[in-house]
Design a protein around this motif. Structure first.
Motif, PDB file in Angstrom:
ATOM      1  N   LEU A  95      16.844 148.227 -76.693  1.00  0.00           N
ATOM      2  CA  LEU A  95      16.646 147.192 -77.710  1.00  0.00           C
ATOM      3  C   LEU A  95      17.250 145.860 -77.298  1.00  0.00           C
ATOM      4  O   LEU A  95      16.822 144.814 -77.769  1.00  0.00           O
ATOM      5  CB  LEU A  95      17.301 147.612 -79.032  1.00  0.00           C
ATOM      6  N   ASP A  96      18.267 145.907 -76.469  1.00  0.00           N
ATOM      7  CA  ASP A  96      19.009 144.719 -76.058  1.00  0.00           C
ATOM      8  C   ASP A  96      18.393 144.175 -74.770  1.00  0.00           C
ATOM      9  O   ASP A  96      18.454 144.820 -73.718  1.00  0.00           O
ATOM     10  CB  ASP A  96      20.473 145.094 -75.848  1.00  0.00           C
ATOM     11  N   ASP A  97      17.814 142.991 -74.837  1.00  0.00           N
ATOM     12  CA  ASP A  97      17.111 142.442 -73.667  1.00  0.00           C
ATOM     13  C   ASP A  97      18.025 142.336 -72.448  1.00  0.00           C
ATOM     14  O   ASP A  97      17.600 142.616 -71.317  1.00  0.00           O
ATOM     15  CB  ASP A  97      16.540 141.059 -73.997  1.00  0.00           C
ATOM     16  N   VAL A  98      19.267 141.922 -72.656  1.00  0.00           N
ATOM     17  CA  VAL A  98      20.185 141.760 -71.523  1.00  0.00           C
ATOM     18  C   VAL A  98      20.521 143.121 -70.915  1.00  0.00           C
ATOM     19  O   VAL A  98      20.468 143.305 -69.689  1.00  0.00           O
ATOM     20  CB  VAL A  98      21.464 141.031 -71.965  1.00  0.00           C
ATOM     21  N   ALA A  99      20.870 144.091 -71.755  1.00  0.00           N
ATOM     22  CA  ALA A  99      21.212 145.423 -71.255  1.00  0.00           C
ATOM     23  C   ALA A  99      19.997 146.094 -70.628  1.00  0.00           C
ATOM     24  O   ALA A  99      20.114 146.750 -69.582  1.00  0.00           O
ATOM     25  CB  ALA A  99      21.769 146.285 -72.381  1.00  0.00           C
ATOM     26  N   ALA A 100      18.831 145.946 -71.258  1.00  0.00           N
ATOM     27  CA  ALA A 100      17.611 146.545 -70.702  1.00  0.00           C
ATOM     28  C   ALA A 100      17.269 145.923 -69.358  1.00  0.00           C
ATOM     29  O   ALA A 100      16.820 146.620 -68.430  1.00  0.00           O
ATOM     30  CB  ALA A 100      16.450 146.381 -71.683  1.00  0.00           C
ATOM     31  N   GLY A 101      17.495 144.611 -69.233  1.00  0.00           N
ATOM     32  CA  GLY A 101      17.248 143.954 -67.951  1.00  0.00           C
ATOM     33  C   GLY A 101      18.177 144.469 -66.870  1.00  0.00           C
ATOM     34  O   GLY A 101      17.759 144.703 -65.733  1.00  0.00           O
ATOM     35  N   ALA A 102      19.439 144.665 -67.230  1.00  0.00           N
ATOM     36  CA  ALA A 102      20.395 145.226 -66.269  1.00  0.00           C
ATOM     37  C   ALA A 102      19.969 146.626 -65.856  1.00  0.00           C
ATOM     38  O   ALA A 102      20.029 146.993 -64.671  1.00  0.00           O
ATOM     39  CB  ALA A 102      21.796 145.254 -66.877  1.00  0.00           C
ATOM     40  N   LEU A 103      19.514 147.415 -66.840  1.00  0.00           N
ATOM     41  CA  LEU A 103      19.079 148.782 -66.537  1.00  0.00           C
ATOM     42  C   LEU A 103      17.850 148.772 -65.639  1.00  0.00           C
ATOM     43  O   LEU A 103      17.742 149.566 -64.692  1.00  0.00           O
ATOM     44  CB  LEU A 103      18.782 149.518 -67.844  1.00  0.00           C
ATOM     45  N   ALA A 104      16.911 147.874 -65.908  1.00  0.00           N
ATOM     46  CA  ALA A 104      15.705 147.777 -65.083  1.00  0.00           C
ATOM     47  C   ALA A 104      16.036 147.413 -63.646  1.00  0.00           C
ATOM     48  O   ALA A 104      15.334 147.816 -62.707  1.00  0.00           O
ATOM     49  CB  ALA A 104      14.746 146.748 -65.679  1.00  0.00           C
ATOM     50  N   ASP A 105      17.139 146.656 -63.467  1.00  0.00           N
ATOM     51  CA  ASP A 105      17.573 146.270 -62.115  1.00  0.00           C
ATOM     52  C   ASP A 105      18.447 147.331 -61.459  1.00  0.00           C
ATOM     53  O   ASP A 105      18.969 147.108 -60.368  1.00  0.00           O
ATOM     54  CB  ASP A 105      18.355 144.949 -62.185  1.00  0.00           C
ATOM     55  N   GLY A 106      18.637 148.451 -62.146  1.00  0.00           N
ATOM     56  CA  GLY A 106      19.454 149.523 -61.601  1.00  0.00           C
ATOM     57  C   GLY A 106      20.928 149.388 -61.880  1.00  0.00           C
ATOM     58  O   GLY A 106      21.750 150.139 -61.332  1.00  0.00           O
ATOM     59  N   ASN A 107      21.300 148.453 -62.773  1.00  0.00           N
ATOM     60  CA  ASN A 107      22.709 148.200 -63.071  1.00  0.00           C
ATOM     61  C   ASN A 107      23.100 148.968 -64.339  1.00  0.00           C
ATOM     62  O   ASN A 107      23.270 148.384 -65.414  1.00  0.00           O
ATOM     63  CB  ASN A 107      22.947 146.699 -63.234  1.00  0.00           C
ATOM     64  N   LEU A 108      23.242 150.278 -64.208  1.00  0.00           N
ATOM     65  CA  LEU A 108      23.594 151.105 -65.361  1.00  0.00           C
ATOM     66  C   LEU A 108      24.968 150.746 -65.897  1.00  0.00           C
ATOM     67  O   LEU A 108      25.171 150.691 -67.118  1.00  0.00           O
ATOM     68  CB  LEU A 108      23.547 152.587 -64.957  1.00  0.00           C
ATOM     69  N   ARG A 109      25.918 150.478 -65.003  1.00  0.00           N
ATOM     70  CA  ARG A 109      27.266 150.135 -65.464  1.00  0.00           C
ATOM     71  C   ARG A 109      27.262 148.851 -66.286  1.00  0.00           C
ATOM     72  O   ARG A 109      27.960 148.733 -67.297  1.00  0.00           O
ATOM     73  CB  ARG A 109      28.201 149.986 -64.270  1.00  0.00           C
ATOM     74  N   GLY A 110      26.473 147.882 -65.860  1.00  0.00           N
ATOM     75  CA  GLY A 110      26.386 146.638 -66.616  1.00  0.00           C
ATOM     76  C   GLY A 110      25.815 146.860 -67.998  1.00  0.00           C
ATOM     77  O   GLY A 110      26.299 146.288 -68.982  1.00  0.00           O
ATOM     78  N   ALA A 111      24.785 147.696 -68.092  1.00  0.00           N
ATOM     79  CA  ALA A 111      24.198 148.005 -69.392  1.00  0.00           C
ATOM     80  C   ALA A 111      25.204 148.714 -70.291  1.00  0.00           C
ATOM     81  O   ALA A 111      25.302 148.424 -71.486  1.00  0.00           O
ATOM     82  CB  ALA A 111      22.946 148.862 -69.203  1.00  0.00           C
ATOM     83  N   LEU A 112      25.965 149.645 -69.715  1.00  0.00           N
ATOM     84  CA  LEU A 112      26.959 150.383 -70.504  1.00  0.00           C
ATOM     85  C   LEU A 112      28.112 149.479 -70.933  1.00  0.00           C
ATOM     86  O   LEU A 112      28.631 149.623 -72.048  1.00  0.00           O
ATOM     87  CB  LEU A 112      27.485 151.563 -69.689  1.00  0.00           C
TER      88      LEU A 112
END
Length: 361
Positions: free
Chosen positions: A278-295
């Protein structure tokens, strides 16, 4: 899907064709927050099988740890859900709306425990059954399964998935299940054993067992039929594997331990994955493979109200008539507080389901 295709039972797309919009992020969310944790729970089955030999306090400690680590946090971003899921909703409006929902519905639940503790306990079980099934249906939507084409098929899946943690322990370990009920109800009445006795008769257990076996059989059989009509087999096999894993887990493991692990490792993580999308910033981080950033972003958003949730537990502990004197009482207080937060949380999630069309035909 055309009306003709629907009437013929032909499957042409996933449970939701237009959500999530970013399939790359949703695939990563599914793996990180649903698929891998499900594999972890399957790997824990041998441990679960021996937990009935442990003191119930081990289960209480496990539940407390799971709640502390992720369980309480999974609902602590509800105040941002309207902001992120609907256009034109300001942060102020989002905060006010969710705060009112929590105050009114949460207060009603606490009042219900004081006025009719056994009925409130049963209501909490039914509500949790609904909510945990609700969460798994949404997780299957994120996974893109194709065999749950109609709202009533999803509703049947909800009954099965929510009933596994809430109903199966009543069949396999009724003694510990009843003990937990006595701990909760005993916070409000003197003779808790007599008060909860009608809930734990053999007739109730038989009815729950028949309902769960029947619902599971029908749901998975319908899924197989959808596969024959064109749905991908992979999604159905995923559903079968998860369902059988949960059956085994709740048949084998001691109830308090089983729920503690399930709450943190399964239900809460799946909802966290949904909120990350739901969170564009967290989803973008996840799409880039940055799971830690999303968490990290989710943890930042959830921190204030996670602390607030523990304050609710403390408030309930101070308010109950018969006090808190043992680990079982602490678990009972925690569950009453969780019940008070679950009803408004279910309302917010139901609203989100509507926005995302989870139950759309």
């Amino acid at each position: 899907m055309t009306d003709a295709a629907a009437s013929a039972g032909t499957v042409t797309g996933s449970l939701r064709d237009d959500w999530p919009a970013d399939r790359g992020a949703s695939a990563r969310a599914d793996r990180a927050f649903a698929f891998y944790p499900a594999l972890a729970l399957a790997a824990l089955l041998p441990l679960g099988a021996v937990t009935p030999l442990f003191p119930v306090e081990v289960g209480v400690a496990t539940f407390a740890l799971g709640t502390l680590v992720v369980g309480m946090a999974h609902g602590a971003v509800d105040h941002l859900v309207p902001l992120r899921a609907a256009f034109g909703v300001s942060l102020r409006r989002s905060l006010v709306a969710v705060s009112v929902v929590y105050a009114v519905l949460g207060g009603a639940v606490v009042a219900g425990f004081f006025l009719a503790p056994v009925a409130a306990f049963v209501g909490f079980i039914v509500l949790t059954w609904l909510h945990w099934g609700q969460g798994d249906v949404a997780a299957l939507a994120v996974a893109g399964v194709e065999h749950l084409r109609t709202p009533w098929e999803r509703a049947l899946t909800l009954v099965v998935r929510g009933g596994l943690p809430m109903g199966v322990p009543l069949l396999s370990h009724p003694g510990e299940y009843r003990l937990v009920a006595e701990w909760i109800v005993g916070l409000f009445v003197a003779d808790a054993a007599a008060a909860v006795a009608p809930v734990f008769t053999s007739d109730v257990r038989i009815a729950v067992g028949v309902a769960m076996v029947s619902a599971t059989t029908v749901s998975l059989t319908l899924g197989a039929w959808r596969v024959r009509k064109g749905a991908t087999r992979r999604g159905w096999l995923r559903d079968v594997g998860e369902t059988l894993t949960l059956w085994a887990w709740f048949l084998l493991a001691a109830p308090v331990f089983a729920i503690g692990v399930y709450f943190a490792l399964w239900h809460a993580l799946r909802h966290v994955g949904r909120l990350v999308l739901l969170d564009d910033v967290a989803a973008g981080a996840l799409a880039d493979g940055n799971l830690r950033g999303a968490l990290r972003r989710f943890a930042r958003d959830a921190a204030p109200l996670t602390l607030g949730g523990f304050c609710v537990v403390g408030g309930v502990a101070l308010a109950v008539p018969y006090g808190v004197a043992a680990p079982g009482d602490l678990l009972g207080v925690s569950l009453v507080a969780i019940a008070a937060m679950t009803l408004p949380h279910v309302a917010v999630v139901a609203w989100l389901d509507g926005r995302q069309g989870i139950w759309r035909a």
